[in-house]
Scaffold this active site. Structure first.
Site, PDB file in Angstrom:
ATOM      1  CE  LYS A  38      45.816  54.338  15.119  1.00  0.00           C
ATOM      2  NZ  LYS A  38      44.352  54.326  14.875  1.00  0.00           N
ATOM      3  CB  SER A  79      43.934  52.440  11.402  1.00  0.00           C
ATOM      4  OG  SER A  79      43.460  53.272  12.461  1.00  0.00           O
ATOM      5  CB  SER A 119      40.596  52.558  13.813  1.00  0.00           C
ATOM      6  OG  SER A 119      40.486  52.717  12.427  1.00  0.00           O
TER       7      SER A 119
END
Length: 487
Positions: A74, A149, A173
């Site tokens: 990420k 997210s 997330s």
């Protein structure tokens, strides 16, 4: 295929690290133009490292456990010499001079970075639509969101673009996108994994964790990234157990608690509810005792979170001022004007909204009414969990109230977007480990996620129950595959 099986094939010479990397690169080139999981790809670097690993293996050298395994990261985890943007214009072009502890441990274990994945800007969102660099789409249905997210990391694993990935979880997330994309997502105990090098959103809530196609891979990745780190004062100085040791052990006699407040919520999709209750019945068939428990303040978690998290974000994001690094607005009137213009143009609307909420909650005259009160409710939520764990070993809920929603569905309604994290937020507030794994599909063929929560530092038990469910329920075998899923 599990990491263990890939490792076995690599050791036997049935496949080379370079061949595995090339397989993933080919798939990325074929599919990621549609899904948009990745922000940055590192094909040549990955090929070079894979070749070096193949040479070392051919020379008979002993290699670390993840040697040659392609992993995605990420893009809010700092990577030395590689852009880290948090999907924000304000960090566009920023290249960290240091490596996050979690990723450094991955590279030392032999893992290969295949690329950095898309996310909601500064990890603020539940759909990966607030990214400055464009939305990510769900590989099961590209008209829908992958969750957020960490939607890029989840979609990359679901569509076979990498073997596994890392994400971060502040209020769901990791788990919510895992649910939407039909993969396994693990949020460890707060402090189990170092946050050094994770770009901060809400420091008392953020935690790094893995996405994988199965529970065993999640356990392997956690094994590598967990452990004390002197660079992070919130990282726990506790022994790291063998997370894979008891995966295959029976769960007969385990007590599983269904949090009753989670199953009577307005907005909980009936198909989701039925699938999760069916999963609970399956655990019962494996010898677990399933009982109903109450956490009266569980649903208060979302209101509590949206005071605490924006307040911490307001403080953490104050450092982005257009002076030291990142985006700077073209305004030379004065320093304060330049800073204001840089932040106004550099941050997206959702990030600005949360900064304003947090600044208001921390302002004089309001801090006691909002921030202090939210912290008091947070303590009560934790006490509810403590009471529940007096009677059960594991708690069970849906991961999300619905399956993946259509792209743009909540574009003009942020409150409805926030509600998608209704069932994941409390574990963050209490610092508890939690995992999402597939437990079925709705009539549209979209994955449904089951959330399991354990007490602090009880990841071995959490993973054991999840693995036993996964291995006996065989949920993924019945998936109505789309043209993007087959590998």
């Amino acid at each position: 295929m599990t990491i263990a099986k890939w490792r076995e094939r690599l050791i036997k010479g049935e496949v080379s690290s370079l061949e595995l990397v090339e397989k993933k690169i080919s798939r990325i080139e074929k599919l990621d133009g549609t899904i948009h999981s990745f922000l940055y790809l590192h094909h040549e670097r990955a090929r070079k490292l894979a070749s070096q690993i193949d040479e070392a293996r051919a020379a008979g050298k002993e290699l670390p456990p993840l040697a040659g395994i392609p992993i995605a990261i990420k893009d809010n985890l700092c990577t030395r010499g590689i852009p880290t943007t948090c999907s924000s214009r304000i960090l566009e072009g920023f290249i960290p001079p240091y490596e996050s502890t979690a990723t450094e441990r991955l590279w030392k274990s032999g893992a290969i970075l295949i690329g950095k994945t898309n996310l909601d800007e500064f990890a603020m969102g539940s759909s990966t639509e607030t990214s400055t660099f464009g939305a990510t789409f769900n590989p099961w249905d590209t008209t829908r969101v992958p969750g957020g997210s960490s939607g890029g990391s989840a979609a990359a694993v679901a569509s076979g673009l990498c073997v596994a990935s890392l994400g971060s979880d502040t209020g769901g997330s990791i788990r919510q996108p895992a649910s939407f994309c039909g993969v396994v997502g693990l949020k460890p105990t707060y402090g189990r994994v170092s946050r050094w090098g994770l770009v901060a959103f809400a420091s008392s809530l953020d935690q790094i964790g893995p996405f994988a196609n199965n529970v065993a891979d999640s356990a392997e990745l956690l094994q590598v990234i967990a452990g004390k780190d002197p660079k992070d004062s919130t990282c726990l100085d506790v022994p790291v157990p063998d997370f894979t040791e008891h995966l295959s052990a029976s769960i007969s006699g385990f007590r599983v608690g269904l949090i009753k407040e989670c199953f009577n919520q307005k907005g909980l999709d009936l198909e989701v509810k039925e699938s999760v209750l069916k999963a609970a019945a399956h655990l019962e068939s494996l010898g677990a005792e399933v009982i109903e428990v109450s956490c009266p303040r569980f649903i208060d978690g979302i209101a509590t979170y949206y005071v605490i998290a924006p307040s911490e974000a307001s403080a953490n994001l104050a450092r982005y001022d257009g002076v030291k690094y990142g985006f700077r607005a073209d305004n030379e009137d004065c320093l304060s004007s330049m800073t204001s213009f840089s932040r106004a143009k550099g941050f997206g609307s959702e990030v600005q909204r949360r900064i304003l909420i947090g600044t208001y909650a921390l302002s004089a005259g309001y801090v006691d009414a909002y921030y202090k009160k939210a912290q008091q409710v947070r303590t009560l939520i934790r006490r509810d969990f403590d009471n529940a764990f007096q009677n059960v070993d594991i708690l069970l809920t849906p991961t999300a109230p619905t399956t993946a929603f259509a792209a743009g569905a909540h574009e003009n309604d942020p409150l409805s977007m926030y509600l998608s994290d209704l069932l994941t937020i409390p574990a963050n507030l209490a610092g508890l480990p939690a995992i999402s794994l597939p437990c079925g599909f709705d009539k549209k063929g979209l994955p449904i996620g089951l959330q399991l929560i354990s007490n602090v530092l009880e990841e071995p038990r959490l993973l054991q129950v999840a693995h036993q469910y996964e291995q006996t329920a065989h949920v993924m075998g019945s998936a109505p595959a789309t043209n993007l899923i087959p590998s």
